[in-house]
Every structure is written in structure tokens, then in C-alpha cells.
Motif scaffolding. Structure first.
Motif, mmCIF file in Angstrom:
data_model
loop_
_atom_site.group_PDB
_atom_site.id
_atom_site.type_symbol
_atom_site.label_atom_id
_atom_site.label_comp_id
_atom_site.label_asym_id
_atom_site.label_seq_id
_atom_site.Cartn_x
_atom_site.Cartn_y
_atom_site.Cartn_z
ATOM 1 N N THR A 118 -6.979 -4.986 -17.675
ATOM 2 C CA THR A 118 -7.948 -4.568 -18.696
ATOM 3 C C THR A 118 -8.783 -5.697 -19.281
ATOM 4 N N THR A 119 -8.555 -6.941 -18.868
ATOM 5 C CA THR A 119 -9.232 -8.045 -19.579
ATOM 6 C C THR A 119 -10.752 -7.978 -19.487
ATOM 7 N N ALA A 120 -11.282 -7.385 -18.393
ATOM 8 C CA ALA A 120 -12.740 -7.369 -18.255
ATOM 9 C C ALA A 120 -13.366 -6.182 -19.005
ATOM 10 N N LEU A 121 -12.546 -5.386 -19.677
ATOM 11 C CA LEU A 121 -13.060 -4.137 -20.256
ATOM 12 C C LEU A 121 -13.125 -4.219 -21.777
ATOM 13 N N ASP A 122 -13.976 -3.346 -22.378
ATOM 14 C CA ASP A 122 -14.013 -3.383 -23.842
ATOM 15 C C ASP A 122 -12.752 -2.698 -24.407
ATOM 16 N N MET A 171 -14.685 2.859 -15.109
ATOM 17 C CA MET A 171 -14.547 3.854 -14.037
ATOM 18 C C MET A 171 -14.076 3.185 -12.738
ATOM 19 N N ARG A 172 -14.606 1.980 -12.509
ATOM 20 C CA ARG A 172 -14.173 1.240 -11.305
ATOM 21 C C ARG A 172 -12.684 0.931 -11.395
ATOM 22 N N GLN A 173 -12.260 0.552 -12.604
ATOM 23 C CA GLN A 173 -10.840 0.238 -12.775
ATOM 24 C C GLN A 173 -10.002 1.494 -12.518
ATOM 25 N N ARG A 174 -10.491 2.637 -12.992
ATOM 26 C CA ARG A 174 -9.785 3.905 -12.731
ATOM 27 C C ARG A 174 -9.753 4.196 -11.224
ATOM 28 N N ALA A 175 -10.899 3.955 -10.561
ATOM 29 C CA ALA A 175 -10.953 4.228 -9.118
ATOM 30 C C ALA A 175 -9.962 3.332 -8.371
ATOM 31 N N GLY A 203 0.834 -1.201 0.000
ATOM 32 C CA GLY A 203 0.000 0.000 0.000
ATOM 33 C C GLY A 203 0.862 1.242 0.000
ATOM 34 N N ARG A 204 1.970 1.224 0.752
ATOM 35 C CA ARG A 204 2.809 2.419 0.764
ATOM 36 C C ARG A 204 3.910 2.311 -0.290
ATOM 37 N N GLU A 205 4.713 1.250 -0.224
ATOM 38 C CA GLU A 205 5.777 1.119 -1.225
ATOM 39 C C GLU A 205 5.365 0.281 -2.418
ATOM 40 N N MET A 206 4.422 -0.646 -2.190
ATOM 41 C CA MET A 206 3.977 -1.471 -3.318
ATOM 42 C C MET A 206 2.458 -1.610 -3.282
ATOM 43 N N ALA A 207 1.854 -1.539 -4.455
ATOM 44 C CA ALA A 207 0.398 -1.627 -4.528
ATOM 45 C C ALA A 207 0.020 -2.435 -5.757
ATOM 46 N N MET A 208 -1.221 -2.941 -5.738
ATOM 47 C CA MET A 208 -1.619 -3.850 -6.805
ATOM 48 C C MET A 208 -2.977 -3.444 -7.375
ATOM 49 N N ILE A 209 -3.095 -3.561 -8.694
ATOM 50 C CA ILE A 209 -4.380 -3.355 -9.355
ATOM 51 C C ILE A 209 -4.839 -4.725 -9.843
ATOM 52 N N PHE A 210 -6.058 -5.098 -9.495
ATOM 53 C CA PHE A 210 -6.548 -6.437 -9.841
ATOM 54 C C PHE A 210 -7.418 -6.386 -11.092
ATOM 55 N N GLN A 211 -7.603 -7.572 -11.666
ATOM 56 C CA GLN A 211 -8.428 -7.691 -12.871
ATOM 57 C C GLN A 211 -9.848 -7.226 -12.602
ATOM 58 N N ASP A 212 -10.367 -7.611 -11.445
ATOM 59 C CA ASP A 212 -11.758 -7.325 -11.156
ATOM 60 C C ASP A 212 -11.847 -6.378 -9.964
ATOM 61 N N PRO A 213 -12.102 -5.091 -10.233
ATOM 62 C CA PRO A 213 -12.109 -4.117 -9.134
ATOM 63 C C PRO A 213 -13.143 -4.450 -8.070
ATOM 64 N N LEU A 214 -14.236 -5.127 -8.478
ATOM 65 C CA LEU A 214 -15.274 -5.418 -7.478
ATOM 66 C C LEU A 214 -14.748 -6.345 -6.384
#
Ligand SMILES: Nc1ncnc2c1ncn2[C@@H]1O[C@H](COP(=O)(O)OP(=O)(O)OP(=O)(O)O)[C@@H](O)[C@H]1O
Ligand code: SF4
Ligand SMILES: [Mg+2]
Length: 366
Positions: A208-212, A185-189, A115-126
């Protein structure tokens, strides 16, 4: 130049042994992540090594089940945490981040870094966002965990970041719940949430796999812009070599929990040196071809990670498995060898043979 590329002349196996603290920002050495199950030990990651510098992007590519997510969760220290720690993982090797070895570090220290030095974005924001809290609340909390600020200051930061990732009317949308946002938008958030503490390492697992397609391109552009702005090291994980060819400095191709090819993006993309990479390139969607020419999947199925084929794990699917190789038996496992500076491949064929096959047989058909 990196340790791994420094070791060994062209054609020599690359050493993965311990060599003390590295100079690279992130260095993964001989990482193994195994899950004991009723059916046997699942070797999801089995001897993976790579490095990444600040400001650079590494693309990790491979089919489903090749160990990409297990690797990223391992780097984040998430295999023992909540929803991700499904099975108890056996982890070995070394994971160096900014001079600290994370596998032997105190779990509280790793939690602080996350969270501070390393963070992750997941395929499915939900799955990463809580449905019952507003998007703003979640970004505020992510910020306040690592910063001693009042809620008002943190909210200002959340609005700023939502604005930066392209959410319209961020001062209003900050009070929306995740389900009130579109997928893009969720992915951006989620990107905003990941960036709120200016992490130095950002891992985007199939962002991005879940997005058009249009939204995919926008999100990838956003990640590229943010990386320039924040100077973070980025790992992008995807099935699609095309995505990382443009975005990444280096590409690592994973097969059955191991690296089969790694090198500068343009080398791996334009002069690939492994039959599996050729297969991935052949299965890439092409915008300049019609639908029927697209997506020739690599024939056969990914290997079992419990009973990994002996020798080269790709051999049951490899069209070149029977090409004669001087004195090498089918049961010998190919080591990663340097084919050119910084470019490594794990295949028993000679470099001359691979280059000939690529230029004469494969490249003309792509
Ligand atoms: N907790 C666990 N227990 C047992 N096996 C697991 C566990 N987590 C992952 N695996 C197995 O490890 C292998 C690699 O999984 P991983 O999620 O890393 O694949 P991936 O490359 O990310 O695939 P995808 O592209 O589909 O996301 C899979 O066979 C998976 O079933
Ligand atoms: S080592 Fe043999 S089976 Fe493996 S990729 Fe090379 S040619 Fe194919
Ligand atoms: Mg995955």
C-alpha cells in the motif's frame, strides 16, 4: 506451539539449527542471503528464522534496506530469476513450505509452486504487470499456467476474481490495459492475479505504500477479508508497525538483515522488548496527534550490510548502548532470547531493565 518458541526457557538463546521437517506450514531456518559485490559481500539476510501457519498473518517490519524484500524474494525462489536476479545470491539455511524444503528442491518444482502454492503482491503493480497485455490476459495466463482449462473458462475466472477484489464492471475492465487502471485498481488487479490459483501462501511486499491513505485502508481490508475466505498464510511487509499491529497475528522486526524482535502482534506493539522497536513505534504516524508530533525517525542511518557493526548491529544508534550489562562486552552479538512465551528479543539489557525503560520512559511519550 512452534519449534522456536519451544526451545529454551525464558532468557535462553533460541536454537536455529536443523531439526528435520517441521510441522509448521512455512518454516524459515537460519536463512542467509548474501550478494558478493565489488565492494564486498552484502549480507542482506543473515540468519533469519520464523514460522507461519495456514490462516495466520505475519507482519515483517523494518526500515528501508533491512532485508525485507530480499527475504520475500528468497522464499519465492526469485533470486535467480529475471529482473530480480540482479546479482548472484548465495543462499543458505532451510525454507520449508508444506513439508517440502525449497532451497534443495528442483528449480522446476519451485517454479510450479510459485503462483500455485505461493504468490506475491508487489509494491508497484506496474513492475509486476506487463504494459502491453490487458489485465484480463495476464490473469488468464497466470491461471492457465497451472490449470488445464480453455481460454473461455480462464476468462470467466479472471472476471470473477476482478469482481471479488472490487473492480467495478469487471466484465468490461477485464479488457483494459494496466495503465487504464488507477493505482488502487491496479493493486486490486494484482491481488486478483496473485489469488487466481488459490495460493496457500501470499506475500504482500509493501502493498500500500504507493497509495493514498483511504485506498491503503481499503486494500488492507481486502487482504484481510480474502485471507479469511481463502485461509492462506499471509506475510505482510511494511515500514509501518501500525499497519501490521491491526492485521497481523505475529510481528517480526528486522534490523540489518536479522530479526531483533518477534512475537504475537499485541506483545510487540504494546510491550515491545527491543530499543529498535521502540524507535519504530516513536516514528509511527499518529492520527490523534498534530503533524508536528508525527514521525520522529529513528536517529542515525541503517547499518552497512557489508561492514555490519560488531556486537549488536543497532549499537551505533541505540540510546541504551551504554547501559551497564553484566559481564557483556560491546562486541558480543545479542542472540534472540525468549522474554515470554512466543516473544523473543535480541538485546543484552536485562528484561527488568527493558520493561522499566519501556513503561517509565518510552510508553508515556508515545
Ligand atoms: N542483487 C543484489 N545485489 C546486491 N545487494 C542487494 C541485491 N538485492 C538487494 N540488495 C541489498 O540488500 C539490502 C536489503 O534490501 P531489501 O530490498 O531487502 O530491503 P527492504 O527491507 O525491502 O527495503 P525497502 O523497505 O526500501 O523496500 C539492501 O542494502 C540492498 O541494496
Ligand atoms: S544490545 Fe545494547 S545496543 Fe543493542 S539494542 Fe540492546 S541496549 Fe541497544
Ligand atoms: Mg523492500
Amino acid at each position: 506451539m512452534s519449534d522456536l518458541t519451544r526451545s529454551g526457557a525464558v532468557g535462553e538463546p533460541v536454537s536455529t539449527g536443523s531439526a528435520g521437517a517441521p510441522s509448521a506450514f512455512l518454516e524459515v531456518r537460519d536463512l542467509r542471503i548474501h550478494f558478493p559485490t565489488e565492494d564486498g559481500i552484502v549480507k542482506s539476510v543473515d540468519g533469519l528464522s520464523f514460522q507461519l501457519e495456514r490462516g495466520k498473518t505475519l507482519g515483517i517490519v523494518g526500515e528501508s534496506g533491512s532485508g525485507k524484500s530480499v527475504t520475500s524474494l528468497g522464499i519465492m525462489g526469485l533470486h535467480t530469476v529475471g529482473q530480480y536476479g540482479r546479482g548472484k545470491a548465495r543462499i543458505s539455511g532451510e525454507l520449508w513450505l508444506d513439508g517440502k524444503e525449497l532451497l534443495t528442491a528442483d528449480p522446476d518444482e519451485v517454479r510450479r509452486l510459485r503462483g500455485r502454492e505461493m504468490a506475491m503482491i508487489f509494491q508497484d503493480p506496474l513492475s509486476a504487470m506487463h504494459p502491453y497485455y490487458t489485465v484480463g490476459h495476464q490473469i488468464v495466463e497466470a491461471y492457465r499456467v497451472h490449470n488445464d482449462v480453455d481460454k473461455k473458462t480462464a476468462r470467466k475466472r479472471a472476471v470473477e476474481l476482478l469482481d471479488r477484489v472490487g473492480i467495478p464492471q469487471p466484465d468490461k475492465r477485464v479488457d483494459d490495459y494496466p495503465h487504464q487502471f488507477s493505482g488502487g485498481m491496479r493493486q486490486r488487479a494484482m491481488i486478483a492475479m496473485a489469488l487466481v490459483n488459490n495460493p496457500e501462501l501470499l506475500i504482500a511486499d509493501e502493498p500500500t505504500t504507493a497509495l493514498d491513505v483511504t485506498v491503503q485502508a481499503q486494500i488492507l481490508d481486502l487482504i484481510r477479508d480474502l485471507q479469511k475466505e481463502f485461509g492462506s498464510a499471509v506475510i505482510i511487509i511494511t515500514h509501518d508497525l501500525g499497519v501490521v499491529a491491526e492485521l497481523a497475528d505475529d510481528i517480526l522486526v528486522m534490523y540489518g538483515g536479522r530479526c531483533v524482535e518477534r512475537g504475537p502482534a499485541e506483545k510487540v506493539f504494546y510491550e515491545p522488548q527491543h530499543p529498535y522497536t521502540w524507535g519504530l513505534l516513536g516514528s509511527m504516524p499518529r492520527i490523534d496527534r498534530d503533524q508536528t508530533d508525527r514521525l520522529i525517525p529513528v536517529k542515525g542511518s541503517p547499518p552497512s550490510l557489508i561492514n555490519v557493526p560488531s556486537g549488536c548491529a543497532f549499537n551505533p544508534r541505540c540510546p541504551y548502548a551504554d547501559v551497564p550489562k553484566d559481564g557483556i562486552t560491546r562486541t558480543e552479538r545479542p542472540e534472540l532470547r525468549q522474554v515470554a512465551e512466543g516473544h523473543l528479543s535480541a538485546c543484552h539489557m536485562s528484561q527488568e531493565e527493558r520493561t522499566r525503560i519501556w513503561t517509565e520512559e518510552i510508553a508515556p511519550k508515545l
